[in-house]
Design an enzyme around this catalytic site. Structure first.
Site, mmCIF file in Angstrom:
data_model
loop_
_atom_site.group_PDB
_atom_site.id
_atom_site.type_symbol
_atom_site.label_atom_id
_atom_site.label_comp_id
_atom_site.label_asym_id
_atom_site.label_seq_id
_atom_site.Cartn_x
_atom_site.Cartn_y
_atom_site.Cartn_z
ATOM 1 N N ILE A 73 -39.915 55.167 -2.499
ATOM 2 C CA ILE A 73 -39.692 56.333 -1.706
ATOM 3 C C ILE A 73 -40.038 57.592 -2.508
ATOM 4 C CG2 ILE A 73 -37.630 57.789 -0.824
ATOM 5 C CD1 ILE A 73 -36.195 55.345 -1.058
ATOM 6 N N GLY A 106 -42.658 55.108 -7.746
ATOM 7 C CA GLY A 106 -41.735 54.024 -6.870
ATOM 8 C C GLY A 106 -41.908 54.128 -5.348
ATOM 9 N N PHE A 164 -35.548 60.120 -8.316
ATOM 10 C CA PHE A 164 -35.655 58.514 -7.767
ATOM 11 C C PHE A 164 -35.538 57.627 -8.877
ATOM 12 C CE2 PHE A 164 -38.409 61.400 -4.910
ATOM 13 C CZ PHE A 164 -37.609 61.314 -3.539
ATOM 14 N N PHE A 180 -29.952 55.465 4.243
ATOM 15 C CA PHE A 180 -29.714 54.228 4.918
ATOM 16 C C PHE A 180 -30.613 53.235 4.513
ATOM 17 C CE2 PHE A 180 -25.464 54.700 6.845
ATOM 18 C CZ PHE A 180 -25.176 56.061 6.457
ATOM 19 N N ASN A 181 -31.216 52.511 5.397
ATOM 20 C CA ASN A 181 -32.219 51.471 5.136
ATOM 21 C C ASN A 181 -33.511 51.924 5.140
ATOM 22 O OD1 ASN A 181 -29.463 50.177 5.386
ATOM 23 N ND2 ASN A 181 -30.586 48.142 4.896
ATOM 24 N N TYR A 237 -24.839 48.382 -9.116
ATOM 25 C CA TYR A 237 -26.006 49.143 -8.506
ATOM 26 C C TYR A 237 -25.263 50.247 -7.746
ATOM 27 C CZ TYR A 237 -28.821 51.198 -4.998
ATOM 28 O OH TYR A 237 -29.510 51.980 -4.140
ATOM 29 N N ASN A 241 -35.468 41.081 -2.228
ATOM 30 C CA ASN A 241 -34.050 40.899 -1.792
ATOM 31 C C ASN A 241 -33.623 41.630 -0.458
ATOM 32 O OD1 ASN A 241 -32.991 40.305 -4.492
ATOM 33 N ND2 ASN A 241 -33.954 42.467 -4.883
ATOM 34 N N ASN A 242 -34.697 42.558 -0.022
ATOM 35 C CA ASN A 242 -34.348 43.327 1.212
ATOM 36 C C ASN A 242 -35.299 42.704 2.343
ATOM 37 O OD1 ASN A 242 -34.432 45.912 -1.066
ATOM 38 N ND2 ASN A 242 -32.512 45.491 0.375
ATOM 39 N N SER A 268 -27.058 56.791 -1.590
ATOM 40 C CA SER A 268 -27.299 55.486 -0.919
ATOM 41 C C SER A 268 -25.849 55.291 -0.041
ATOM 42 C CB SER A 268 -27.238 54.279 -1.638
ATOM 43 O OG SER A 268 -27.195 53.022 -0.890
ATOM 44 N N ASN A 299 -42.076 55.033 -15.611
ATOM 45 C CA ASN A 299 -42.427 54.293 -16.727
ATOM 46 C C ASN A 299 -42.939 52.756 -16.156
ATOM 47 O OD1 ASN A 299 -39.867 53.012 -15.654
ATOM 48 N ND2 ASN A 299 -39.106 52.690 -17.753
ATOM 49 N N LYS A 333 -24.385 54.770 -8.118
ATOM 50 C CA LYS A 333 -24.422 55.891 -7.380
ATOM 51 C C LYS A 333 -23.227 56.586 -6.972
ATOM 52 C CE LYS A 333 -28.900 54.811 -6.203
ATOM 53 N NZ LYS A 333 -29.915 55.887 -6.845
HETATM 54 N N1 UFG Z 1 -30.949 39.922 5.438
HETATM 55 C C1 UFG Z 1 -31.129 38.714 5.737
HETATM 56 N N2 UFG Z 1 -32.000 38.093 4.958
HETATM 57 C C2 UFG Z 1 -32.760 38.331 3.879
HETATM 58 C C3 UFG Z 1 -32.517 39.778 3.543
HETATM 59 C C4 UFG Z 1 -31.428 40.525 4.416
HETATM 60 O O1 UFG Z 1 -30.530 38.146 6.774
HETATM 61 O O2 UFG Z 1 -33.437 37.849 3.248
HETATM 62 C C5 UFG Z 1 -29.967 40.819 6.155
HETATM 63 C C6 UFG Z 1 -28.752 41.306 5.484
HETATM 64 O O3 UFG Z 1 -27.787 40.336 5.596
HETATM 65 C C7 UFG Z 1 -28.450 42.487 6.267
HETATM 66 C C8 UFG Z 1 -29.588 43.021 6.588
HETATM 67 O O4 UFG Z 1 -30.725 41.942 6.625
HETATM 68 O O5 UFG Z 1 -27.816 42.381 7.348
HETATM 69 C C9 UFG Z 1 -30.154 44.093 5.604
HETATM 70 O O6 UFG Z 1 -30.422 43.708 4.269
HETATM 71 P P1 UFG Z 1 -31.096 44.455 3.050
HETATM 72 O O7 UFG Z 1 -31.041 43.648 1.701
HETATM 73 O O8 UFG Z 1 -32.420 44.783 3.596
HETATM 74 O O9 UFG Z 1 -30.399 45.780 3.039
HETATM 75 P P2 UFG Z 1 -28.668 46.029 2.651
HETATM 76 O O10 UFG Z 1 -28.274 46.634 3.897
HETATM 77 O O11 UFG Z 1 -27.929 44.945 2.363
HETATM 78 O O12 UFG Z 1 -28.865 47.132 1.424
HETATM 79 C C10 UFG Z 1 -29.699 48.186 1.413
HETATM 80 C C11 UFG Z 1 -30.267 48.435 0.297
HETATM 81 C C12 UFG Z 1 -29.268 48.966 -0.877
HETATM 82 C C13 UFG Z 1 -28.269 49.995 -0.144
HETATM 83 C C14 UFG Z 1 -27.812 49.745 1.035
HETATM 84 C C15 UFG Z 1 -27.154 50.908 1.434
HETATM 85 O O13 UFG Z 1 -31.034 47.535 -0.302
HETATM 86 O O14 UFG Z 1 -29.935 49.623 -2.078
HETATM 87 O O15 UFG Z 1 -28.795 49.166 1.927
HETATM 88 O O16 UFG Z 1 -26.337 50.307 2.333
HETATM 89 F F1 UFG Z 1 -27.281 50.211 -1.098
#
Ligand code: UFG
Length: 335
Positions: free
Chosen positions: A13, A11, A81, A179-180, A150, A199-200, A125, A33, A154
């Site tokens: 990390i 994966g 992980f 953190f991120n 999720y 998503n991120n 996390s 897997n 944790k």
């Molecule tokens: N964001 C956008 N547009 C997008 C995606 C994200 O504006 O398409 C913004 C979010 O609103 C946030 C920032 O970018 O302000 C970061 O968002 P991420 O989805 O990249 O990360 P998060 O902080 O929401 O979540 C991450 C991990 C999680 C973890 C968390 C811990 O994805 O697994 O940090 O704080 F749990």
């Protein structure tokens, strides 16, 4: 010394951590897997390091298969992980998340107990802090109030580890609250490659820059932050990976214990700062629009990284430019 078992080693990390372990001369056994990774990652780890490792394609819910790994290898410590990590998906599929993440961790710990392996590093996390009362966040800050299954997996696994240590203080456990994590190995051979629409933030930006997605939606510009957009503590995945080696050093050196560390840089950057830095460093366009807030998001989240610095000697060395450059370098190689 024995081998290090890395679950989820193919994966994002996990693969970067395996590279650092192999570079240091450690012997590594990976189980994965490929539920959210690809087989090529393993070849690319070998290309980067010029080193080999043992690999088992198994699900960590398969107790017999996990036992076989311990039977066949002299395992000394485990870094876990493996786990599902998509926040939105976890809301749709809570049982799958609880079964996989918690069930997998419990089976792993039971197997470790059976084979008398008691050094365990867990990928937690910053999400366990829920909506933090204040930033920067120290390890003593209140945990709980997670907003999705999720995050709750944790939180619960952390509790399971606390209970386990209480029952038997010969365990040696390190909980790392990431953190991120963003960016990629500078070779561009491994990085974050989520299946489907990301998503991120960082993988979304790289896909927009590559023209695969039309534009970024910035989720809210009315937060109480420097420019109204969400603020996070982005940490280069290679820095994060190195944190795991320091955590293992700690477990190998000190008396037994259960230790918790934030792994972050201590600096908070906004979504707009991230987008602007990415554009500038890579000389590419990233079209965006302002969209409504995303449910469950918090305004600001960044670490107080001083405990990891004082006790592990951990300090992030790479800055936001490095993260943006390496993230894009990896994406370009996928096109
Ligand atoms: N964001 C956008 N547009 C997008 C995606 C994200 O504006 O398409 C913004 C979010 O609103 C946030 C920032 O970018 O302000 C970061 O968002 P991420 O989805 O990249 O990360 P998060 O902080 O929401 O979540 C991450 C991990 C999680 C973890 C968390 C811990 O994805 O697994 O940090 O704080 F749990």
């Amino acid at each position: 010394m024995g081998k290090i078992l890395v679950t989820g080693g193919a994966g994002y990390i996990g693969s970067h951590t395996v590279v650092e372990l192999l570079n240091k001369g450690e012997e590594v056994v990976i189980i994965d897997n490929f539920s959210n990774s690809k087989k090529e990652v393993l070849d690319n780890i070998k290309k980067i390091t010029n080193k080999d490792f043992k690999f088992y394609e198994i699900n960590y819910l398969d107790r017999d298969a996990v036992e076989k790994v311990f039977e066949e290898n002299d395992i000394d410590s485990v870094i876990n992980f493996a786990g599902y990590k998509a926040v939105g998906e976890s809301v749709q599929k809570p049982l799958e998340y609880y079964e996989n993440n918690i069930g997998g961790a419990v089976i792993l710990l039971e197997t470790m107990k059976k084979y008398n392996v008691k050094k365990f590093v867990f990928s937690s996390s910053a999400t366990v802090y829920g909506n933090p009362e204040k930033v920067p966040i120290t390890e003593e800050s209140k945990i709980g109030g997670t907003t999705n299954p999720y995050g709750t997996t944790k939180l619960y696994i952390e509790q399971i580890l606390q209970d386990l240590y209480k029952s038997d203080n010969t365990w040696d456990i390190c909980i790392l609250r990431y953190f991120n994590p963003v960016g990629a190995h500078e070779s561009g051979l491994i990085g974050e490659d989520p299946k489907g629409i990301p998503n991120n933030l960082m993988p979304y930006i790289t896909k927009v820059a590559a023209g695969i997605l039309p534009e970024l939606s910035i989720f809210g510009n009315d937060y109480n932050t420097k420019d109204g957009t969400g603020v996070r503590d982005y940490i280069h995945v290679v820095d994060l990976a190195k944190g795991h080696l320091l955590a293992l050093d700690k477990l190998n050196k000190e008396d037994n214990g259960i230790f918790i560390y934030n792994l972050g840089t201590g600096k908070g950057y906004s979504v707009l700062e991230m987008v602007e830095t990415f554009k500038k460093v890579n000389n590419v366009d990233v079209p965006y629009k302002i969209a409504p807030r995303r449910e469950g998001d918090i305004a600001e989240c960044y670490a107080d990284p001083s405990k990891a610095k004082n006790e592990l000697g951990f300090e992030a060395t790479k800055n936001l430019e490095d993260m943006c450059r390496d993230g894009w370098n990896y994406q370009k190689k996928q096109l």
